[in-house]
Scaffold this active site. Structure first.
Site, PDB file in Angstrom:
ATOM      1  N   ASN A  46      29.053 -43.999-121.416  1.00 18.29           N
ATOM      2  CA  ASN A  46      29.589 -43.669-119.886  1.00 18.29           C
ATOM      3  C   ASN A  46      30.792 -42.817-119.763  1.00 18.29           C
ATOM      4  O   ASN A  46      30.988 -42.357-118.573  1.00 18.29           O
ATOM      5  CB  ASN A  46      29.470 -45.006-119.130  1.00 18.29           C
ATOM      6  N   ASP A  63      20.442 -50.331-113.534  1.00 20.25           N
ATOM      7  CA  ASP A  63      20.309 -48.862-113.728  1.00 20.25           C
ATOM      8  C   ASP A  63      19.679 -48.152-112.464  1.00 20.25           C
ATOM      9  O   ASP A  63      18.927 -49.030-111.785  1.00 20.25           O
ATOM     10  CB  ASP A  63      19.155 -48.551-115.109  1.00 20.25           C
TER      11      ASP A  63
END
Length: 246
Positions: A69, A21
């Site tokens: 995503n 991340d």
């Protein structure tokens, strides 16, 4: 800074999973577009994979692209898919040199055809390797994985292939995308966020969690070692008491 030499080779986690991340925020700090962060995150992947292979970690699973995503801006998604194809093609030699077997989990059929083809080829060309298993979670969501497993088991119960009384953890495990992997021992998340984000929810039931305030493109050997050392200094009781363990 910590080095691989400090790690106790007798107490290694068998399976490390990483939520990579912070690419977008890393790029934003530098006044760049989010895709710049993804491009620079590739080096962190290469570095981490090679270091885990050197330590002889059995399994490494990377959260590369989640089912959620797909909701990101179209340009960012397209760039991520292009990066995936380019990286797979470029890293094949390195994977084979390090005896690494590539696998993938998730709804692979939702990836662009070019990405599916490249992924399939690299998986095939590394299939005989006997070292670390590197698994890419692509178009992956843990709730979707569990839902899929429940459906498959339900169909088998309906067709008298499985008896409801015989459904246990082993049966569930064999119907998950990760049926070829052991449970996660150490889960690492970069960027300072303290969330699991729909990643391997079943498989991390007894994993040690390690959150680090470093964006993924900056993650290097000493960060990996810090995470493993933290793991090695913890007492894993699996519901038992300390006295029972000794």
């Amino acid at each position: 800074m910590h080095t691989l030499d400090e790690v106790n080779k007798e107490k290694l986690p068998k399976h490390i999973a990483i939520i990579m991340d912070g690419n977008g925020r890393w790029a934003k700090q530098r006044g760049k577009l989010r895709v710049f962060g993804h491009e620079n995150g590739v080096e962190a992947v290469r570095n981490t994979v090679e270091n885990c292979a050197k330590l002889q970690i059995q399994c490494l699973t990377l959260y590369a692209f989640s089912t959620e995503n797909w909701n990101r801006p179209k340009v960012e998604v397209q760039t991520l898919m292009k990066l995936l194809v380019a990286s797979l093609r470029k890293e094949l030699e390195t994977l084979n040199k390090n005896n690494i077997k590539l696998k993938a989990i998730g709804k692979i059929d939702t990836l662009p055809q070019k990405a599916q083809k490249e992924l399939s080829e690299v998986i095939s060309k590394t299939s005989k390797n006997t070292g670390m298993i590197l698994t890419l979670a692509l178009s992956y969501g843990s709730r979707d994985e569990i839902k899929s497993a429940v459906k498959e088991i339900s169909i088998k119960v309906k067709n008298n292939i499985i008896s409801p009384e015989n459904i246990d953890e082993t049966v569930i495990n064999t119907h998950l995308y990760t049926h070829f992997l052991p449970d996660v021992d150490l889960l690492i998340r970069t960027s300072g966020e303290h969330r699991i984000s729909n990643f391997l929810l079943w498989q991390i039931a007894y994993a040690e969690l390690y959150f680090i305030d470093v964006f993924w493109p900056d993650f290097r050997e000493h960060h990996l070692v810090e995470a493993i050392l933290s793991y090695q200094n913890r007492e894993r009781r699996f519901g038992k008491t300390s006295e029972q363990l000794t």
